[in-house]
Structures are given as structure tokens and as C-alpha cells.
Design an enzyme around this catalytic site. Sequence first.
Site, short mmCIF file in Angstrom:
data_model
loop_
_atom_site.label_atom_id
_atom_site.label_comp_id
_atom_site.label_asym_id
_atom_site.label_seq_id
_atom_site.Cartn_x
_atom_site.Cartn_y
_atom_site.Cartn_z
CD GLU A 1 65.31 -24.11 100.10
OE1 GLU A 1 63.48 -24.25 99.58
OE2 GLU A 1 65.28 -24.24 101.16
NE ARG B 1 71.04 -26.52 110.69
CZ ARG B 1 70.41 -24.70 111.15
NH1 ARG B 1 69.02 -25.67 111.01
NH2 ARG B 1 71.15 -24.12 111.18
CG HIS C 1 59.36 -21.42 106.03
ND1 HIS C 1 60.75 -22.07 105.69
CD2 HIS C 1 59.35 -21.66 107.65
CE1 HIS C 1 61.03 -22.85 107.39
NE2 HIS C 1 60.21 -22.43 107.89
NE ARG D 1 71.11 -24.96 107.47
CZ ARG D 1 70.65 -23.96 108.15
NH1 ARG D 1 69.60 -23.15 107.26
NH2 ARG D 1 71.82 -22.36 108.87
CG ASN E 1 62.73 -29.25 101.42
OD1 ASN E 1 63.80 -29.59 102.18
ND2 ASN E 1 63.50 -27.92 101.61
CB THR F 1 61.80 -7.57 110.82
OG1 THR F 1 61.22 -7.04 110.32
CG2 THR F 1 62.82 -6.38 111.20
CG HIS G 1 64.14 -31.63 107.51
ND1 HIS G 1 64.66 -30.79 108.23
CD2 HIS G 1 62.83 -30.38 107.29
CE1 HIS G 1 64.67 -29.09 108.49
NE2 HIS G 1 63.60 -28.96 107.95
CD GLU H 1 59.21 -21.11 98.22
OE1 GLU H 1 60.01 -21.70 97.26
OE2 GLU H 1 59.52 -21.52 98.90
CG HIS I 1 68.38 -24.57 102.11
ND1 HIS I 1 68.33 -24.35 103.37
CD2 HIS I 1 69.97 -24.40 102.03
CE1 HIS I 1 69.20 -22.83 103.53
NE2 HIS I 1 69.86 -23.14 102.54
#
Length: 243
Positions: free
Chosen positions: A72, A51, A192, A47, A9, A103, A12, A153, A45
Site C-alpha cells: 500500500e 509510522r 478497512h 507510509r 495486513n 470527503t 500494526h 479496493e 503500508h
Amino acid sequence: MSRLRLGVNIDHVATIRNARGGVHPDPVRAAKMAAAAGADGITAHLREDRRHISDADIARLSAEIDLPLNLEMAATDEMLGIALRHRPHAACIVPERREERTTEGGLDAAGQHNVLAPLVSELRGVSIRVSLFIEPDRRQIDAAKRLGAPVVELHTGRYCHLDGAAQVAELARLADAAAYAAHLGIEVHAGHGLSFDNVAAVAAIPEVVELNIGHFLVGEAIFVGLDSSIREMRRLMDAARTA
Ligand code: PXP
């Protein structure tokens, strides 16, 4: 055991680029380095708030990399349109808003059935391999099955943040969920928060066929370079698989 695929991924890399605007560091260059270092796929991803990864990054990744692209995306009409336009190999549906997640943090596939059903079917209709990013929870896996998702996933965030007996218990939950999903004919990925320190136990779950890893690899690249960081992850995954 089958070889475990590594999806790198690159979000970043774009986070760092965006901190200053401009074009450096380039996530597409990172994707090409990841391919050379042994990645089996590239994950990004897009978003809703853009971002990190941008629309232009997705266009360039689609055009310029040879590895399968795993997009993603949130379950929105906007993202569906983008996926249908670029036709990535895979699309992993992730929660972005509070009401879309359980949650614990995975997509609430059970509670969001009516939102997800048309999306899964449109993506599948153009042969995009759909996965749902869910908690290691049988109820969510049953929901994924009802939705016709070929892949789930499993969210490893909780496992990564816990330690001691609680982490052992969460690992057991991941292993149970992986076995249950595979038994239902669903392909199992995980990701993750994975790092050199915690990847082995997840890599050793036999039903897991792909790990998606980003933040740690990009952070470690600051110290050892992206190539070394990915190669070491690959080595640890392979070692866990054959142990
Ligand atoms: N898998 C999914 C579905 C994700 O949303 C993320 C984070 O973007 C990852 C894997 C990778 O997580 P990390 O960056 O912590 O390795």
C-alpha cells in the site's frame, strides 16, 4: 462463488514494535504465521511518515515471504521508486494527505487523474498489479477505469462504522459498486475496519474476490494468538461465501 482471498495486513505488528523501538514483535514473523494460517497474501503500508512499516520491513518481506506482497502506497515519486525497486506482486494506491481523498476517505481517483495516470502506467509497465483504494462510488470506479487500473479496493470503513438502516444502505452501496466495477472488467477487493462481527456481509458480495484485513486481526491476536485470529476470519469468510 469463487473462493475469497484473504490478504493479511501486518502494519500494526510494526506499530507495536515501534512503540519501543527494537525488533520485537517482528512483522516478517507475523507474515510467515499468516501464511501458515491460510492467508493468501500479505499487505503492508509503507507510509510516508514510516509510522509502522519501515523500508527494511519491505525489503525483508520481499525477500523472505512466499505469498504475494501487496504494497500500500501513497501516489508519490518516492513510493513509486520503492515499488519499482522491490517489484511487489501488487500495489494499492491509498490517500495519505487530505487533498488526495474524497470527503469519505477513499482516494479521489476522479480529482487526482493527472497525478495518478503516470503512476498507474509506470507500475503496470513492470507488471505490478495496481489497485486504487476508493469509496464504493460509481464516479470513482469510472475514474479508475479511465486510469486503466485493473483492480479497485472498495473502502469498507463507512460500512463498518455505521449500524442499523444506515449500515444496510452502505452495504447496498458496496454491492452496487462491486457489481458495477466487475461489469467494467475491474477486479474488486475490499477492506478497512473489517472484524469477525461485520465481515460476513461483505464476504457474501459475489464480485468481491479479496479482502484485506489488519487492525482487527492483530488486536484479536492479543487474546487468542495470530494463528487462531486469522483461522477464524478465514472460516467466517468461507462460511459467508457458501451460505
Ligand atoms: N485496505 C487498505 C487499502 C488499507 O489502507 C487498510 C488499512 O491500512 C486496510 C485495507 C486494512 O484495514 P484494517 O487495518 O482496518 O483491517
